[in-house]
Scaffold this active site. Structure first.
Site, PDB file in Angstrom:
ATOM      1  N   ASP A  32       3.607  17.398   2.806  1.00 38.34           N
ATOM      2  CA  ASP A  32       3.580  16.093   2.236  1.00 38.34           C
ATOM      3  C   ASP A  32       4.751  15.497   2.325  1.00 38.34           C
ATOM      4  O   ASP A  32       5.747  15.793   1.607  1.00 38.34           O
ATOM      5  CB  ASP A  32       2.755  16.314   0.849  1.00 38.34           C
ATOM      6  CG  ASP A  32       2.808  15.010   0.184  1.00 38.34           C
ATOM      7  OD1 ASP A  32       3.134  13.869   0.767  1.00 38.34           O
ATOM      8  OD2 ASP A  32       2.203  15.026  -0.833  1.00 38.34           O
ATOM      9  N   GLY A  49      -3.902   6.440   3.941  1.00 40.88           N
ATOM     10  CA  GLY A  49      -3.079   7.547   4.530  1.00 40.88           C
ATOM     11  C   GLY A  49      -1.715   7.786   3.746  1.00 40.88           C
ATOM     12  O   GLY A  49      -1.476   7.766   2.633  1.00 40.88           O
ATOM     13  N   VAL A  50      -0.626   8.231   4.741  1.00 39.48           N
ATOM     14  CA  VAL A  50       0.745   8.207   4.334  1.00 39.48           C
ATOM     15  C   VAL A  50       1.182   6.980   3.448  1.00 39.48           C
ATOM     16  O   VAL A  50       1.888   7.069   2.386  1.00 39.48           O
ATOM     17  CB  VAL A  50       1.604   8.586   5.705  1.00 39.48           C
ATOM     18  CG1 VAL A  50       1.828   7.411   6.502  1.00 39.48           C
ATOM     19  CG2 VAL A  50       2.854   9.308   4.914  1.00 39.48           C
ATOM     20  N   ASP A  51       0.928   6.133   3.862  1.00 37.75           N
ATOM     21  CA  ASP A  51       1.246   4.600   3.067  1.00 37.75           C
ATOM     22  C   ASP A  51       0.983   4.659   1.787  1.00 37.75           C
ATOM     23  O   ASP A  51       1.509   4.395   0.786  1.00 37.75           O
ATOM     24  CB  ASP A  51       0.716   3.310   3.718  1.00 37.75           C
ATOM     25  CG  ASP A  51       1.180   2.174   3.413  1.00 37.75           C
ATOM     26  OD1 ASP A  51       2.397   2.028   2.569  1.00 37.75           O
ATOM     27  OD2 ASP A  51       0.875   1.007   4.052  1.00 37.75           O
ATOM     28  N   SER A 111       1.399   6.056  13.392  1.00 40.70           N
ATOM     29  CA  SER A 111      -0.011   5.593  14.119  1.00 40.70           C
ATOM     30  C   SER A 111      -0.927   6.659  14.532  1.00 40.70           C
ATOM     31  O   SER A 111      -1.958   6.249  15.268  1.00 40.70           O
ATOM     32  CB  SER A 111       0.561   5.151  15.669  1.00 40.70           C
ATOM     33  OG  SER A 111       1.232   3.789  15.458  1.00 40.70           O
ATOM     34  N   GLY A 160      -3.124   8.536  12.494  1.00 40.07           N
ATOM     35  CA  GLY A 160      -3.989   8.201  11.570  1.00 40.07           C
ATOM     36  C   GLY A 160      -4.987   7.210  12.137  1.00 40.07           C
ATOM     37  O   GLY A 160      -5.622   7.529  13.155  1.00 40.07           O
ATOM     38  N   VAL A 161      -5.414   6.323  11.097  1.00 41.36           N
ATOM     39  CA  VAL A 161      -6.095   5.121  11.094  1.00 41.36           C
ATOM     40  C   VAL A 161      -5.960   4.274  12.385  1.00 41.36           C
ATOM     41  O   VAL A 161      -6.675   3.808  12.996  1.00 41.36           O
ATOM     42  CB  VAL A 161      -6.062   4.279   9.996  1.00 41.36           C
ATOM     43  CG1 VAL A 161      -6.932   3.073  10.138  1.00 41.36           C
ATOM     44  CG2 VAL A 161      -6.272   5.251   8.579  1.00 41.36           C
TER      45      VAL A 161
HETATM   46  P1  ADP Z   1      -1.392   5.020  10.707  1.00 42.48           P
HETATM   47  O1  ADP Z   1      -1.910   3.845  10.164  1.00 42.48           O
HETATM   48  O2  ADP Z   1       0.214   4.605  11.268  1.00 42.48           O
HETATM   49  O3  ADP Z   1      -1.921   5.810  11.916  1.00 42.48           O
HETATM   50  P2  ADP Z   1      -1.883   7.103   8.820  1.00 42.48           P
HETATM   51  O4  ADP Z   1      -1.168   7.229   7.518  1.00 42.48           O
HETATM   52  O5  ADP Z   1      -3.236   6.709   8.989  1.00 42.48           O
HETATM   53  O6  ADP Z   1      -0.952   6.192   9.699  1.00 42.48           O
HETATM   54  O7  ADP Z   1      -1.424   8.465   9.600  1.00 42.48           O
HETATM   55  C1  ADP Z   1      -0.263   8.468  10.105  1.00 42.48           C
HETATM   56  C2  ADP Z   1       0.073  10.173   9.942  1.00 42.48           C
HETATM   57  O8  ADP Z   1       0.380  10.569   8.649  1.00 42.48           O
HETATM   58  C3  ADP Z   1      -1.497  11.182  10.208  1.00 42.48           C
HETATM   59  O9  ADP Z   1      -1.041  12.173  11.090  1.00 42.48           O
HETATM   60  C4  ADP Z   1      -1.604  11.749   8.825  1.00 42.48           C
HETATM   61  O10 ADP Z   1      -2.065  12.882   8.795  1.00 42.48           O
HETATM   62  C5  ADP Z   1      -0.395  11.675   8.278  1.00 42.48           C
HETATM   63  N1  ADP Z   1      -0.085  11.996   6.834  1.00 42.48           N
HETATM   64  C6  ADP Z   1      -1.103  11.437   5.854  1.00 42.48           C
HETATM   65  N2  ADP Z   1      -0.812  11.501   4.520  1.00 42.48           N
HETATM   66  C7  ADP Z   1       0.572  12.248   4.999  1.00 42.48           C
HETATM   67  C8  ADP Z   1       1.507  12.714   4.044  1.00 42.48           C
HETATM   68  N3  ADP Z   1       1.234  12.639   2.621  1.00 42.48           N
HETATM   69  N4  ADP Z   1       2.666  13.224   4.316  1.00 42.48           N
HETATM   70  C9  ADP Z   1       2.806  13.366   5.485  1.00 42.48           C
HETATM   71  N5  ADP Z   1       1.947  12.879   6.628  1.00 42.48           N
HETATM   72  C10 ADP Z   1       0.833  12.297   6.056  1.00 42.48           C
END
Ligand code: ADP
Length: 167
Positions: free
Chosen positions: A10, A32-34, A117, A119-120
């Protein structure tokens, strides 16, 4: 090569100068990460982001880290994957380079990136990792700061993918 590290887990837990957020153009939070970064940083982060007025795809903006262990958050907006013919690789590369430039300007030494980019936004993980690793390596060839980049792999398949590109 010793300037690049791979970490599993994380990104919000990392004690680094800056973590990079895969944000959207509003910079007002998302999933997601945001979402994880905003939850961990607290509401002051959202307040500071409101003052920024958004961010175009491929660019980056910096804020404080508030309750995060990281001192700063660099918010960058990755491209949505539309099949690869809509400038996605150049835009993704621009995310890494603009984030690194901001870190350099602020004299930050350690910066951690999620897989922007993938993830979603649907960017294929292999292709995204290739762009990420290449952009960082090229930046390092011409710049001594930041000293270190950490690629944070949240999913198991990204661990394999990044390892293969870093070997
Ligand atoms: P995007 O909209 O840019 O695709 P996402 O947040 O949906 O962004 O996903 C981007 C990447 O971050 C994905 O590989 C997801 O698995 C990863 N991710 C999600 N949560 C976390 C976290 N807490 N720490 C690190 N990476 C994460």
């Amino acid at each position: 090569m010793d300037r690049i590290e791979l970490v599993i887990g994380d990104i919000t837990m990392l004690h680094v100068d800056a973590i990079v957020n895969a944000a959207n153009r509003t910079l007002l939070g998302g999933g997601g990460v945001d979402g994880a970064i905003h939850r961990a940083a607290g509401t002051s982060l959202l307040e500071e982001c409101r003052g920024l007025g958004g961010c175009p795809t491929g660019e980056a903006r910096i804020t404080k880290g508030y309750h995060l262990p990281a001192k700063y958050v660099i918010h960058t907006v990755g491209p949505v994957w539309h099949g690869g013919n809509q400038n996605e690789p150049a835009l993704l590369r621009a995310c890494y380079l603009s984030s690194l430039r901001l870190a350099e300007e602020k004299r930050l030494q350690t910066i951690a990136f999620p897989a922007i980019s993938t993830g979603v936004y649907g960017y294929p993980k292999e292709k995204a990792a290739q762009v990420a690793v290449q952009a960082v390596k090229e930046f390092f060839e011409a710049h001594t700061e930041p000293e270190k980049v950490i690629f944070v792999c949240y999913d198991e398949d990204n661990v394999q993918i990044y390892s293969s590109y870093l070997d």
